[in-house]
Design a protein around this motif. Structure first.
Motif, PDB file in Angstrom:
ATOM      1  N   VAL A 144       0.684  -1.078   0.004  1.00  0.00           N
ATOM      2  CA  VAL A 144      -0.140  -0.079   0.034  1.00  0.00           C
ATOM      3  C   VAL A 144       1.144   1.280  -0.016  1.00  0.00           C
ATOM      4  CG1 VAL A 144      -1.898   1.414   1.425  1.00  0.00           C
ATOM      5  CG2 VAL A 144      -2.096  -1.169   1.226  1.00  0.00           C
ATOM      6  N   ARG A 145       1.903   1.158   0.728  1.00  0.00           N
ATOM      7  CA  ARG A 145       2.991   2.113   0.566  1.00  0.00           C
ATOM      8  C   ARG A 145       3.425   2.414  -0.397  1.00  0.00           C
ATOM      9  NH1 ARG A 145       4.119   0.537   6.348  1.00  0.00           N
ATOM     10  NH2 ARG A 145       5.725  -0.526   5.416  1.00  0.00           N
ATOM     11  N   LYS A 146       3.638   1.584  -1.421  1.00  0.00           N
ATOM     12  CA  LYS A 146       4.186   1.604  -2.873  1.00  0.00           C
ATOM     13  C   LYS A 146       3.216   2.251  -3.763  1.00  0.00           C
ATOM     14  CE  LYS A 146       7.620  -1.936  -2.338  1.00  0.00           C
ATOM     15  NZ  LYS A 146       8.169  -3.373  -2.800  1.00  0.00           N
ATOM     16  N   ILE A 147       2.097   1.913  -3.658  1.00  0.00           N
ATOM     17  CA  ILE A 147       0.939   2.306  -4.556  1.00  0.00           C
ATOM     18  C   ILE A 147       0.539   3.616  -4.030  1.00  0.00           C
ATOM     19  CG2 ILE A 147      -0.772   1.074  -3.346  1.00  0.00           C
ATOM     20  CD1 ILE A 147      -0.565   1.805  -7.257  1.00  0.00           C
ATOM     21  N   LEU A 152      -1.862   8.771  -5.303  1.00  0.00           N
ATOM     22  CA  LEU A 152      -2.051  10.473  -5.157  1.00  0.00           C
ATOM     23  C   LEU A 152      -1.571  11.432  -5.969  1.00  0.00           C
ATOM     24  CD1 LEU A 152      -1.004  10.132  -1.186  1.00  0.00           C
ATOM     25  CD2 LEU A 152      -3.462  10.670  -2.329  1.00  0.00           C
ATOM     26  N   GLN A 153      -0.388  10.962  -6.601  1.00  0.00           N
ATOM     27  CA  GLN A 153       0.181  11.837  -7.794  1.00  0.00           C
ATOM     28  C   GLN A 153      -0.884  11.604  -9.014  1.00  0.00           C
ATOM     29  OE1 GLN A 153       2.742  13.523  -7.987  1.00  0.00           O
ATOM     30  NE2 GLN A 153       2.448  14.222 -10.306  1.00  0.00           N
ATOM     31  N   LEU A 154      -1.567  10.787  -9.198  1.00  0.00           N
ATOM     32  CA  LEU A 154      -2.566  10.689 -10.564  1.00  0.00           C
ATOM     33  C   LEU A 154      -3.681  11.830 -10.114  1.00  0.00           C
ATOM     34  CD1 LEU A 154      -4.004   9.760 -12.810  1.00  0.00           C
ATOM     35  CD2 LEU A 154      -4.968   7.970 -11.700  1.00  0.00           C
ATOM     36  N   GLU A 177     -13.444   9.370  -0.803  1.00  0.00           N
ATOM     37  CA  GLU A 177     -13.631   7.795  -0.193  1.00  0.00           C
ATOM     38  C   GLU A 177     -12.159   7.278  -0.804  1.00  0.00           C
ATOM     39  OE1 GLU A 177     -16.881   6.123  -2.340  1.00  0.00           O
ATOM     40  OE2 GLU A 177     -18.108   6.864  -0.811  1.00  0.00           O
ATOM     41  N   LEU A 178     -11.499   7.550  -1.810  1.00  0.00           N
ATOM     42  CA  LEU A 178     -10.234   6.831  -2.169  1.00  0.00           C
ATOM     43  C   LEU A 178      -9.163   7.500  -1.319  1.00  0.00           C
ATOM     44  CD1 LEU A 178      -8.756   5.046  -3.726  1.00  0.00           C
ATOM     45  CD2 LEU A 178      -8.536   6.701  -5.607  1.00  0.00           C
ATOM     46  N   THR A 179      -8.935   8.680  -1.331  1.00  0.00           N
ATOM     47  CA  THR A 179      -8.125   9.452  -0.264  1.00  0.00           C
ATOM     48  C   THR A 179      -7.887   9.056   1.077  1.00  0.00           C
ATOM     49  OG1 THR A 179      -9.482  11.560  -0.127  1.00  0.00           O
ATOM     50  CG2 THR A 179      -7.652  11.352  -1.794  1.00  0.00           C
ATOM     51  N   HIS A 180      -9.099   8.640   1.488  1.00  0.00           N
ATOM     52  CA  HIS A 180      -9.440   8.173   3.043  1.00  0.00           C
ATOM     53  C   HIS A 180      -8.876   6.991   3.132  1.00  0.00           C
ATOM     54  CE1 HIS A 180     -10.970   7.644   6.880  1.00  0.00           C
ATOM     55  NE2 HIS A 180     -11.643   6.583   6.541  1.00  0.00           N
ATOM     56  N   GLY A 185      -4.121   5.800   8.850  1.00  0.00           N
ATOM     57  CA  GLY A 185      -2.890   5.159   9.357  1.00  0.00           C
ATOM     58  C   GLY A 185      -1.774   5.855   9.118  1.00  0.00           C
ATOM     59  N   ASP A 186      -1.573   6.804   8.048  1.00  0.00           N
ATOM     60  CA  ASP A 186      -0.112   7.174   7.566  1.00  0.00           C
ATOM     61  C   ASP A 186      -0.086   8.514   7.692  1.00  0.00           C
ATOM     62  OD1 ASP A 186       1.855   7.961   5.921  1.00  0.00           O
ATOM     63  OD2 ASP A 186       2.147   5.742   5.419  1.00  0.00           O
ATOM     64  N   GLU A 187       0.699   9.404   8.563  1.00  0.00           N
ATOM     65  CA  GLU A 187       0.586  10.735   8.864  1.00  0.00           C
ATOM     66  C   GLU A 187       0.965  11.521   7.350  1.00  0.00           C
ATOM     67  OE1 GLU A 187      -0.087  14.412  10.696  1.00  0.00           O
ATOM     68  OE2 GLU A 187      -0.761  12.340  11.041  1.00  0.00           O
ATOM     69  N   LEU A 188       2.267  10.881   6.915  1.00  0.00           N
ATOM     70  CA  LEU A 188       2.656  11.580   5.623  1.00  0.00           C
ATOM     71  C   LEU A 188       1.680  11.645   4.505  1.00  0.00           C
ATOM     72  CD1 LEU A 188       5.129  12.504   4.165  1.00  0.00           C
ATOM     73  CD2 LEU A 188       5.851  10.225   3.455  1.00  0.00           C
ATOM     74  N   TYR A 189       0.999  10.453   4.172  1.00  0.00           N
ATOM     75  CA  TYR A 189      -0.085  10.515   3.155  1.00  0.00           C
ATOM     76  C   TYR A 189      -1.252  11.487   3.613  1.00  0.00           C
ATOM     77  CZ  TYR A 189       2.712   6.694   1.360  1.00  0.00           C
ATOM     78  OH  TYR A 189       3.716   6.073   0.958  1.00  0.00           O
TER      79      TYR A 189
END
Length: 500
Positions: A144-147, A152-154, A177-180, A185-189
């Motif tokens: 998930v961290r890789k994708i 997010l860039q798209l 919905e998708l960005t959530h 659980g990941d502060e950076l994203y």
């Protein structure tokens, strides 16, 4: 809208059965299969310089062996067509694949001819969630961290380049919905999503404020004849009392042009001509909301400037004063040309009927003959100057907008959106994207000149004559020359001056 623009440009719609601008080639039907695993080895879509360095519309292009990648049709490493479903999958990133930015822009621009943006967003979200199993609580967090950064860039490219798509609540719902799912659980994203969302909201807020300001300006404009009834001409302002310096006026016109250009979304060039997809009997594409309101507002600005110039020329009682106004606008037009403001230039010279202006038209290469060949040469020169610019002033390129619309219109009409096998004709849309992308570069330039609120206010709100009133004013100034003109003069006086 297409017919409206065709009438505006003085052009006719292509006849049925007429030779198309670009030759379309039929291709064998290619069935769609699941392509996620194979996209990693697909040839990448080349960037614009590579795509357009050669004549991709040459009818002799297809002599080598054609290649296909599961519903996508390639030739010489260039993606030239595909089924809508395969093109949508080609847009969605995976852990090992990210679509070329040229393809992202081209597909997001042209896909609205076949599918509503909110439906496309829904499909993209579904593919992202399904392929990466984002609904699975046991999903591999490392994967998930890789994708997540790629998705997010798209989404960032979509929201930055086509922000007006997200005025639709359905778009915003899918985006949230998708960005959530990506940021949980990941502060950076989470911070990246927050930044993207805030930027989008700022753009949409600015657009709403602009539309409100535009509506306010338009509501304050009154007809010049109405003003003449309540205020004697001797105490009315004219352009020379507001600004007597042609260069300053040209600068302020450039302010208005660049501001209004900046609010035109790239999608408006497509949505202005959108029609129902022949493969879908149910959809009514974009019939439920404004398709090209900012584009139309810009066309209306050109018309207003033309009428303003004509009004200023017709207002003076004495012939020598009218000649002075004409000479002034000729000088303004010269300055607009030097700046690179071709749109204001054309609006001005279209209303200057004196012989000196015809000389100006030739001198400044605005002769409409040969499909504006000389203007197009001048535009290429201004574009090249912009590319190599050392100052913000040299970056200014404001095209003759009606001709730009005409070019895009005939590009759209000149070749089918779909090929006989149902594939989307991506060759056509590469060229469309190229033209729109060039416009996107021009509209991002910030005006380097100081603003003069008094002059801007006058240009935007000064009362202008209607078309009939202009005819009446010209007869009042010069007098009718024959019986036909005398009859029309009497009719106009009766209908306009007695109008309550």
């Amino acid at each position: 809208m297409a017919k409206f623009l065709a009438e505006l440009l003085g052009c006719t719609l292509p006849e049925k059965g007429a030779s198309p601008m670009f030759e379309c080639r039929s291709q064998p039907h290619i069935g769609l299969r699941h392509v996620t695993k194979q996209r990693d080895k697909m040839p990448q879509t080349p960037p614009f310089p590579a795509m357009y360095g050669s004549n991709v519309y040459n009818k002799n292009l297809y002599k080598a062996k054609e290649e296909d990648y599961e519903g996508l049709y390639y030739h010489e490493n260039n993606l030239v067509s595909g089924s809508l479903e395969a093109l949508i999958e080609h847009l969605v990133p995976t852990v090992a694949y990210y679509p070329d930015r040229t393809y992202i822009f081209t597909f997001l621009l042209s896909s609205r001819l076949f599918i509503h943006p909110y439906e496309l967003m829904s499909k993209v979200c579904h593919l992202c969630v399904d392929q990466q199993r984002l609904t699975d609580p046991q999903a591999d967090k490392a994967r998930v961290r890789k994708i997540a950064p790629k998705i997010l860039q798209l989404l960032t490219e979509w929201t930055e380049t086509f922000p007006y798509d997200f005025r639709d609540e359905r778009m915003m719902k899918s985006l949230k919905e998708l960005t959530h799912r990506l940021s949980t659980g990941d502060e950076l994203y989470r911070k990246a999503v927050q930044q993207m969302t805030q930027t989008l909201i700022r753009k949409l807020t600015t657009l709403s404020q602009y539309e409100e300001a535009l509506a306010k300006i338009n509501s304050s404009v009154t007809d010049r004849l109405t003003v003449l009834k309540t205020k004697p001409q001797s105490i009315q302002r004219d352009i020379l009392t507001i600004c007597s310096d042609p260069f300053t006026l040209a600068q302020q016109l450039t302010h208005i042009e660049l501001e209004r250009l900046s609010y035109i979304g790239p999608e408006e060039f497509v949505q202005a001509f959108v029609q129902k997809d022949p493969l879908d009997n149910d959809k009514r594409c974009f019939s439920d909301h404004k398709k090209a309101s900012n584009l139309e507002a810009y066309v209306e600005w050109f018309n207003r400037l033309s009428y303003l110039v004509a009004t200023e020329i017709c207002m003076p009682v004495k012939k020598k004063h009218r000649a002075r106004v004409i000479e002034f606008f000729i000088d303004v037009a010269r300055e607009c040309f030097n700046i690179g403001n071709f749109n204001s230039l054309m609006a001005i010279i279209s209303e200057c009927f004196a012989v000196p202006c015809k000389t100006l038209l030739q001198k400044h290469q605005m002769d409409p003959s040969s499909n504006f060949y000389n203007y197009r040469t001048a535009l290429r020169g201004a574009t090249q100057r912009s590319i190599t610019a050392h100052s913000s002033r040299e970056k200014i390129v404001i095209p003759f907008f009606s001709l730009l619309i005409k070019d895009i219109y005939f590009l759209n009409e000149g070749c089918a959106n779909r090929l006989p096998n149902g594939h989307v004709n991506l060759e056509k849309f590469w060229e469309l994207a190229k033209q729109v992308m060039e416009f996107m570069t021009w509209k991002k330039v910030e005006c380097p000149f100081d603003r003069d609120r008094k002059i801007l206010q006058y240009l935007l709100t000064a009362p202008v004559f209607s078309e009939d009133a202009l005819y009446l004013a010209s007869y009042e100034s010069e007098g009718p020359e024959n019986n036909m003109e005398k009859d029309r003069w009497k009719s106009l006086r009766s209908s306009l001056l007695n109008r309550t």
